[in-house]
Design an enzyme around this catalytic site. Structure first.
Site, short mmCIF file in Angstrom:
data_model
loop_
_atom_site.label_atom_id
_atom_site.label_comp_id
_atom_site.label_asym_id
_atom_site.label_seq_id
_atom_site.Cartn_x
_atom_site.Cartn_y
_atom_site.Cartn_z
N ASN A 1 0.82 -1.20 0.00
CA ASN A 1 0.00 0.00 0.00
C ASN A 1 0.86 1.25 0.00
O ASN A 1 0.98 1.94 -1.02
CB ASN A 1 -0.94 -0.02 1.21
CG ASN A 1 -1.99 1.06 1.15
OD1 ASN A 1 -1.86 2.00 0.39
ND2 ASN A 1 -3.02 0.92 1.95
N ASP A 2 1.49 1.54 1.10
CA ASP A 2 2.24 2.80 1.20
C ASP A 2 3.37 2.89 0.18
O ASP A 2 3.68 3.98 -0.29
CB ASP A 2 2.80 2.94 2.61
CG ASP A 2 1.68 3.04 3.64
OD1 ASP A 2 0.64 3.61 3.29
OD2 ASP A 2 1.85 2.53 4.75
#
Lengths: 104, 478
Positions: free
Chosen positions: B404-405
């Protein structure tokens, strides 16, 4: 103040080693790729297990009837060995995977 | 003669430690480096047992020593062999804690030794028995070792989820206060007479134990690898204190070497995540609570679209090049083997499959490499971030598995974002992006990801392993 100066001059050999080792430690791992951070941490972890030597000395110097000293030393030897052996084996397991990858 | 031999053994050990570390920092020689250091360690241990002399006297209590060594070896080997690949950092933390405890026990034993020698004259001040320098090495070993011990245990508990992040307002002030108490107790003990020294000495240990807990407690679970690395260097320093105490060069060099290398490694790890060490220690976004609250209030922006398994399978089967971006979700689901299987099936269909590895994908640097290697994924299929970013332009499908990040464009576009400036995988350059996640929940930085709302992105919800298995079946049928 004087005691500090005395301390430095009577231990100068050790102080030299400390300073040089700091530079060696930094220099030696300066260019490690991030992939190897975790195995390197683990390997360094195993190396500081050298503290086991101190534990062995404590243990070996203790009087045979001084159970407190024996107990402390015994525990220290077990913990130190765990650190050394576990550390090297875990590192080897991590690196085993890297090796296999390289070969294929 | 034997003492000279001992000196030479320690010299060999010190050199192997340096060489070992050097080799460990290069992928080709890393494994040999580990063995070299292990060899040096063995030499040092056996030389100490058989050659060490204290005032012309050999060591005794061999039975105890060997019993300890054997118990430690068996337990250590079993633990290290049995641990799962995903749980490696925890294991390292635990072993590190053992080393710290060992250093602390040595200091305690040495302290007790001095006490024992002079206990007939309880009015003597401890200050008369040991010089300041000697006392500092004893006490520093005890304090640092103890902090490293409890800190590592907490870090271990956090990594395997037994201990939750916990922080309260003003915690840093409390921490500082406890640290001051440790030092006060240490000074008090030095000034005390032998008759009443036990209480202050116990207090040193007690406060150090508490400090170790408080030090690690507020730091977010995701930052644990950095903390473990830091505690690792602490233990190195504690070991060096022991070396000082016994004028033992092997302990001294080994300890300081790890202390220095560990500190640098900690900083390098922070850099790889684009964080500063202070930031990690104060736990500004690793803790995540505050940012989640702020960003979470904004709510998810825009709409995302879902893609069915069959469609996803179709798109991938007819692509020329598929890039897989693994993340923490893959590790949690233990889906690395299924992932490799998907890669093989796609390759049979003539699709080129590669992996884009972000340096901090997962929860520790190198996590993904180790996982995928476990599943026999070939080394040259793993692309580092810079290379991958060049290849994305010519990639048809990017399959993101629980990352995600590391793919959040906010790191490039949004100066307000807590991850702004972190290098990311620029997946949005590819033609299609398929994101597999368990839900729309944010990643560990606790922020929304614009990528999920872009028109070329489609979501494929579910557990990574399950989804990959289904994808394999679907693609085979295409």
């Amino acid at each position: 103040m004087e005691s500090i100066l005395n301390f430095i001059s009577s231990n100068q050999q050790i102080i030299y080693i400390v300073i040089l080792m700091i530079f060696v430690g930094i220099e030696v791992i300066g260019h490690v790729p991030s992939v190897l951070h975790t195995p390197l941490m683990s390997g360094a972890n195993a190396i500081h297990g050298v503290v086991i030597i101190g534990a062995i000395i404590v243990m070996g110097k203790a009087e045979t009837d001084n159970y407190l000293a024996l107990g402390l030393g015994f525990l220290a030897v077990i913990l130190g060995t765990l650190n050394v052996v576990g550390g090297f084996v875990v590192t080897d397991r991590m690196l085993e995977m890297f090796k296999k990858k390289k070969a294929s | 003669m034997e003492l000279n031999l001992l000196t030479i053994c320690y010299l060999i050990a010190s050199v192997t430690f340096i060489l070992g570390l050097k080799m460990l920092s290069n992928p080709v020689s890393a494994r040999r480096g580990n063995l070299v250091a292990a060899f040096g360690m063995t030499v040092a241990i056996f030389a100490t047992i058989f050659l060490y002399e204290d005032n012309g006297e050999k060591l005794h209590n061999y039975v105890w020593i060997f019993a300890g060594l054997i118990i430690g070896t068996i337990a250590g080997t079993l633990a290290a062999k049995k641990v799962k690949m995903t749980a490696m950092p925890e294991m390292v933390s635990l072993f590190n804690g053992m080393g710290g405890a060992c250093a602390a026990l040595i200091s305690a034993a040495e302290f007790y030794h001095i006490y024992e020698l002079h206990k007939d004259s309880p009015a003597t001040a401890f200050a008369e028995l040991a010089t300041v320098g000697h006392y500092i090495t004893i006490v520093a070993g005890a304090i640092i070792g103890t902090i490293s011990y409890t800190g590592s245990i907490i870090a271990w508990g956090k990594l395997n989820g037994r201990i939750k992040d916990y922080s309260f307002n003003g915690q840093h002030i409390v921490n500082m206060f406890v640290l001051v108490l440790v030092i006060v107790a240490a000074v008090w003990a030095y000034q005390s007479t032998l008759g009443n020294i036990l209480i202050p000495f116990m207090l040193i240990g007690f406060f150090a134990l508490i400090y170790g807990v408080l030090f690690v407690m507020p730091i977010g679970g995701a930052d644990m690898p950095v903390v473990i690395s830091l505690l690792n260097s602490f233990t190195g320093v504690a070991a060096a204190c022991g070396g000082f105490l016994y004028d033992n060069k092997a302990m001294l060099t080994g300890g300081i070497l790890v202390g220095a290398a560990g500190t640098l490694l900690t900083i390098l790890m922070c850099k790889a995540m684009n964080r500063s060490l202070t930031n990690v220690l104060i736990g500004s976004f690793g803790g995540g609570n505050k940012t989640t609250a702020v960003e979470g209030a904004a709510g998810p922006q825009g709409n995302y679209k879902e893609i069915s398994l069959a469609d996803a399978a179709m798109v991938m089967a007819y692509a020329n090049r598929v890039m897989i971006v693994p993340g923490y979700g893959l590790a949690v689901a233990q889906a690395q083997h299924t992932c490799h299987e998907l890669e093989k099936i796609l390759e049979e269909k003539g699709v080129e499959v590669q992996y884009a590895i972000h340096p901090v994908a997962g929860r520790m640097p190198g996590h993904m490499n180790v996982l995928l290697a476990e599943a026999d994924v070939s080394y040259d299929k793993l692309l580092e971030m810079e290379t991958a970013n060049d290849v994305f332009k010519t990639t048809d499908v990017v399959l993101i598995l629980g990352a995600n990040d590391v793919v959040n464009p906010a790191a490039k576009n949004d100066a307000q974002s807590p991850i702004y400036g972190m290098p990311i995988l620029e997946v949005e350059q590819a033609k299609t992006v398929i994101v597999n996640k368990r839900s729309m929940k944010p990643g560990y930085a606790g922020i929304e990801n614009d990528l999920f709302f872009q028109p070329k992105t489609s979501m494929l919800f579910g557990d990574a392993k399950k989804v990959l298995q289904d994808l394999c079946t679907e693609i085979k049928a295409v």
